[in-house]
Design an enzyme around this catalytic site. Structure first.
Site, mmCIF file in Angstrom:
data_model
loop_
_atom_site.group_PDB
_atom_site.id
_atom_site.type_symbol
_atom_site.label_atom_id
_atom_site.label_comp_id
_atom_site.label_asym_id
_atom_site.label_seq_id
_atom_site.Cartn_x
_atom_site.Cartn_y
_atom_site.Cartn_z
ATOM 1 N N HIS A 185 0.837 -1.206 0.000
ATOM 2 C CA HIS A 185 0.000 0.000 0.000
ATOM 3 C C HIS A 185 0.873 1.259 0.000
ATOM 4 O O HIS A 185 0.602 2.220 -0.716
ATOM 5 C CB HIS A 185 -0.918 0.008 1.223
ATOM 6 C CG HIS A 185 -1.972 -1.054 1.192
ATOM 7 N ND1 HIS A 185 -3.196 -0.869 0.565
ATOM 8 C CD2 HIS A 185 -1.998 -2.309 1.696
ATOM 9 C CE1 HIS A 185 -3.918 -1.964 0.709
ATOM 10 N NE2 HIS A 185 -3.217 -2.845 1.379
ATOM 11 N N ASP B 66 -6.307 5.747 1.018
ATOM 12 C CA ASP B 66 -6.503 4.344 0.681
ATOM 13 C C ASP B 66 -7.910 3.969 1.152
ATOM 14 O O ASP B 66 -8.386 4.471 2.177
ATOM 15 C CB ASP B 66 -5.462 3.484 1.391
ATOM 16 C CG ASP B 66 -5.516 2.017 0.985
ATOM 17 O OD1 ASP B 66 -6.518 1.343 1.331
ATOM 18 O OD2 ASP B 66 -4.581 1.540 0.333
#
Length: 476
Positions: free
Chosen positions: A15, A115
Site C-alpha cells: 500500500h 486508501d
C-alpha cells in the site's frame, strides 16, 4: 505557502509503495505541488528495516515528498492481515487530525487521497472541509462491484453465500459472476467484514473522486459503467480518474542473487512463482508445488513463503527430500523475498504464477508476461475472472474448495502456458496489452488525460485552504 496533497496509505509495504508511486506521478506532471504521506504504525511496532530504508531512499531522491509517522497505539488486532488497517485507522484519527493541523500552518492542503481501508479518516476531512479522494489500488471491476454494493444490499433477498454454485450474478460493468468469483468479505451480510465494506462503499459515493490504478484499454467495460452511473443507479457517482498502470520504479541497487542466475537462462524460458507478502503456504502445499514444478520439467524461479509456524525450518526441511539437489540445474528457490518487478522485466522470464494481487497483475502486463492465476484472498477471485475470461491473458489454475492445488494440476498448467498453442495465444494478447498500457501513460494517452483532469480540479480550488487551529473534531 506551497500547495500540498496529503496521501494516506493503508498499513503494509504494498500500500505504501503504491501511494509513493502515485505521489511521484503527481509531482512529475504537477511539480508545483508538494506531497505529504502519512505512515500508519502497527501496535507493538518492531522496526521494519526495509520500510525505513525505502522511506529514506524516497526522501533523498524526491525532496518534495515528506513523510509523517502516525504514533503507534495499543490494540490487539483481530482481522486478517489484509484488513487490519480497518481496525488501526479509526483509532488513529485524532493523531491524523493533529497532523493536518500542524502541516496546515506551513502549506495549503488542496486535497487528501485516502486508501480505501482508511475510509474512516474522511470524517476528519468533512469536518475540516478538505476535498477527499480515494486511491483504489485494485481493479475498476472491483470498484464497480463495490460502489454497487449498497444498491445490491437493499434489493437482495438472499445472501451471496447461500447462492448455488452455478447461479449467475449479474452486476453493472462485469462479466457474469458466480459465487466462487465473488469477494469473500462481501458474501455474508451478517459478518463484520460485509458491514464494513457496505459503510465504506457509502463513503466512496460521497467523495470528491476516486483515483483508480488501471487504464481504459484493460477494463473498458467496467470503466464505462463507473462513468455512466450504472453502478450507482440510486445516487450520484463520484468522479472517476483512471491514471494507471502505476507500478514501482526500477532503481539501480545491489542485485539480488537471482538476477545473475536469470542472466544464464534462455529467453522467455523461466516461470516465476510469487504470491505476495501474505501468500504463505502449508508444508503440504509447498510439497505439491515442488513436485508439480519438477514434473513440468520447466525452468523456474520460486519465491517461497511458508506459514509463520514453519519459519524456523530450512528449505531442505520444508520441501520434498532431495528436491533442491534434483532441480539445481532447472530451478532456483528463494526464501521470502525477491525483486519481483526486476525479475519480470528480465528477458529470460516467460510466465508468472500469481496470487492475482493487483500490483503483480499490472507489473506482469507492463512487462508482457503471461500468467497462471492462483487467487488466495480478498478480491483476487474477481481479478482472476478479468484475467481469464474477460481479457484472456492468463490461465486458470484449478484448486479444491480449500484452495489446495495438486502437483499434477500445477505441472500441467505450467506446461500449457510455456509450450501449448493456447499459451502462445495468451502471450500474444498480453504483449498487445503491454503496448496499450504504454500508450495510456504516454503522449495524449487516456491515463495522462485523467491525471491532468485531476490536477486541474485541485488548482481550481480556492488558493487558500488553511485549516483553523480551532476546528471542531470528534475522536472516534
Amino acid at each position: 505557502m506551497k500547495d500540498t496533497i496529503v496521501l494516506y496509505p493503508a498499513y503494509g509495504s504494498g500500500h505504501l509503495m503504491s501511494m509513493v508511486e502515485l505521489g511521484k506521478l503527481i509531482l512529475t506532471h504537477h511539480p508545483s505541488f508538494s506531497i505529504t504521506i502519512l505512515i500508519l504504525t502497527p501496535p507493538n511496532n518492531k522496526n521494519n528495516d526495509s520500510t525505513t530504508q525505502y522511506i529514506a531512499s524516497i526522501s533523498n531522491k524526491f525532496p518534495s515528498i515528506n513523510f509523517h509517522f502516525i504514533p503507534s497505539i495499543s490494540l490487539t488486532l483481530t482481522l486478517p492481515p489484509h484488513l487490519q488497517t480497518l481496525e488501526l485507522s479509526p483509532l488513529c484519527n485524532h493523531h491524523v487530525h493533529n497532523i493536518f493541523q500542524s502541516i496546515s500552518k506551513t502549506t495549503n492542503i488542496k486535497g487528501v487521497i485516502l486508501d480505501f481501508l482508511n475510509y474512516s479518516a474522511s470524517q476528519i476531512n468533512n469536518i475540516l472541509d478538505i476535498p477527499t479522494y480515494f486511491y483504489f489500488t485494485s481493479a475498476a471491476s472491483m470498484l464497480s462491484l463495490f460502489l454497487h454494493l449498497p444498491t445490491y444490499h437493499k434489493k437482495a433477498t438472499k445472501a451471496i453465500k447461500d447462492f448455488n454454485i452455478d447461479t449467475p450474478i449479474e452486476l453493472p460493468g462485469l462479466p457474469t459472476l458466480f459465487v466462487d468469483d465473488y469477494p469473500d468479505d462481501g458474501k455474508d451480510p451478517t459478518s463484520p467484514g460485509y458491514q464494513t465494506l457496505l459503510e465504506c462503499a457509502k463513503v466512496f459515493r460521497e467523495s470528491d473522486g476516486v483515483i483508480i490504478n488501471t487504464f481504459d484499454a484493460f477494463e473498458s467495460k467496467a470503466i464505462k459503467a463507473l462513468r455512466d452511473g450504472s453502478c450507482v443507479p440510486d445516487g450520484t457517482s463520484p468522479l472517476i480518474f483512471c491514471i494507471g498502470p502505476v507500478i514501482s520504479t526500477l532503481y539501480d541497487t545491489d542485485e539480488h542473487q537471482c538476477m545473475s542466475w536469470l542472466d544464464l537462462q534462455p529467453c522467455q524460458s523461466v516461470v516465476l512463482l510469487s504470491f505476495g507478502s501474505m501468500g504463505r503456504f502449508s508444508k503440504a502445499q509447498l510439497n505439491e508445488i515442488a513436485l508439480g514444478l519438477e514434473k513440468s520439467k520447466q525452468i523456474f524461479l520460486w519465491v517461497v513463503r511458508s506459514e509463520l509456524d514453519l519459519d524456523e525450518l530450512s528449505l531442505d526441511e520444508l520441501l520434498p527430500e532431495g528436491f533442491l539437489e534434483r532441480t539445481k540445474e532447472k530451478g532456483m528457490v528463494v526464501r521470502n523475498w525477491a525483486p519481483q518487478r526486476a525479475i519480470l522485466s528480465h528477458d529470460s522470464v516467460g510466465g508468472l504464477v500469481t496470487h492475482c494481487g493487483w500490483n503483480s497483475i499490472l507489473e506482469a502486463i507492463c512487462e508482457g508476461v503471461p500468467m497462471i492465476t492462483w487467487p488466495l484472498y480478498a478480491e483476487q477471485n474477481l481479478n482472476r475472472v478479468i484475467l481469464v475470461k474477460e481479457t484472456k491473458i492468463a490461465l486458470k489454475l484449478n484448486e479444491s474448495a480449500d484452495k489446495f492445488v495438486s502437483a499434477s494440476e500445477l505441472g500441467e498448467r505450467v506446461i500449457e502456458l510455456m509450450e501449448s498453442d493456447k499459451g502462445k495465444n495468451i502471450r500474444e494478447r498480453i504483449l498487445k496489452m503491454k503496448i496499450s498500457a504504454n500508450e495510456a501513460r504516454g503522449g495524449s494517452g487516456s491515463s495522462l488525460v485523467d491525471l491532468k483532469r485531476l490536477g486541474d480540479s485541485w488548482k481550481e480550488l480556492d488558493s487558500c485552504n488553511k485549516l483553523s487551529p480551532n476546528s471542531p473534531f470528534l475522536i472516534y
